[in-house]
Design an enzyme around this catalytic site. Structure first.
Site, PDB file in Angstrom:
ATOM      1  N   SER A  33       0.834  -1.194   0.000  1.00  0.00           N
ATOM      2  CA  SER A  33       0.000   0.000   0.000  1.00  0.00           C
ATOM      3  C   SER A  33       0.879   1.259   0.000  1.00  0.00           C
ATOM      4  CB  SER A  33      -0.951  -0.059   1.208  1.00  0.00           C
ATOM      5  OG  SER A  33      -2.015   0.839   1.078  1.00  0.00           O
ATOM      6  N   HIS A  76      -7.913  -5.720   1.342  1.00  0.00           N
ATOM      7  CA  HIS A  76      -6.686  -4.919   1.314  1.00  0.00           C
ATOM      8  C   HIS A  76      -5.568  -5.513   2.167  1.00  0.00           C
ATOM      9  CE1 HIS A  76      -4.330  -1.418   0.431  1.00  0.00           C
ATOM     10  NE2 HIS A  76      -4.217  -1.083   1.706  1.00  0.00           N
TER      11      HIS A  76
END
Length: 254
Positions: free
Chosen positions: A90, A226
């Protein structure tokens, strides 16, 4: 170096070194298990940015250049010792790439492999048009954070913990949301690049990362959202993949 780069399991005889970059608001501790899990052939080091863990009293960085300058300054003495690779998830994927890009331009050095996780390429339309979460009110920000998943509900419900956690997270998002990188006219790197992502995460433009390197390019998808890499089964597959690629590095690639 002790402040920025943390090594949980020292392996002087390791054939390669993996430098891990944390996600937004995170620290080096998230990679503590990796040092043992990757075995004796790989030494794992993780980045600790200001404002968290052992650097909690230091002011947050305001832009990507500050991160790049500090990481490269700490890394340079280590880079000729053995082959090295980068991993970033990320926010960490962006910092990881920015460091690799600067390392190549300034010192003509690059990792043998870059593992990028849970992020669109910085110049892709999806990323450029993404809303700026760091500007949300705390209430709206927490709503978004809850929808992303990966943060324990008990943490989100604890005001004292949030006081410590939210500023670091927002500071990191501010950095990445203001990071600009144009689509390269020619590949910036020549190393192998692998992209990982969760199948249930919001869509990321992983294919756009292909433009950053003339080397091998691979995409691997995992079950999960995620923070797919926090799930034990996914973590094992991920680490097995990384180990396999780092164990086969040529020692003379530099």
């Amino acid at each position: 170096m002790e402040k920025l780069l943390r090594c949980f399991t020292e392996r002087p005889g390791a054939a390669a070194r993996l430098l891990c970059f944390p996600w937004a608001g995170g620290g080096a501790v998230h990679y503590a298990r990796w040092g043992a899990a990757l075995g004796g052939s790989v030494e794992v080091m993780a980045v600790t940015l200001p404002g968290r863990e052992s650097r909690a009293r230091e002011p947050f960085f305001q832009n990507m250049q500050q991160i790049v300058d500090e990481v490269i300054g700490a890394l340079l003495p280590l880079l000729k010792e053995k082959p090295f690779a980068f991993f970033g998830h990320s926010f960490g994927a962006f910092t990881c790439f920015a460091v690799a890009d600067a390392l190549k331009k300034l010192h003509n050095m690059e990792p043998a492999h870059i593992f990028l996780s849970g992020a669109s390429a910085p110049f892709s339309d999806i990323r450029v048009k993404a809303p700026k979460r760091s500007e949300l009110s705390d209430e709206d920000f927490l709503g978004w954070l809850t929808s992303v998943g990966g943060t324990p509900p008990e943490l989100l419900a604890n005001p004292e913990v949030l006081k410590l956690f939210l500023p670091a997270l927002k500071a990191d998002l501010h950095v990445v949301e203001n990071y600009r990188c144009n689509k390269p006219e020619a590949p910036l790197l020549s190393c192998a690049v692998t992209c990982f992502d969760g199948k249930e995460d919001v869509p990321h433009d992983l294919q756009a990362w292909r433009d950053v390197t003339s080397g091998d390019f691979t995409i691997r998808m995992f079950d999960g959202a995620h923070f797919y890499l926090k799930e034990a089964g996914n973590e094992k597959i991920l680490l097995d993949y990384i180990t396999k690629h780092l164990e086969t590095l040529e020692m003379d690639y530099l």
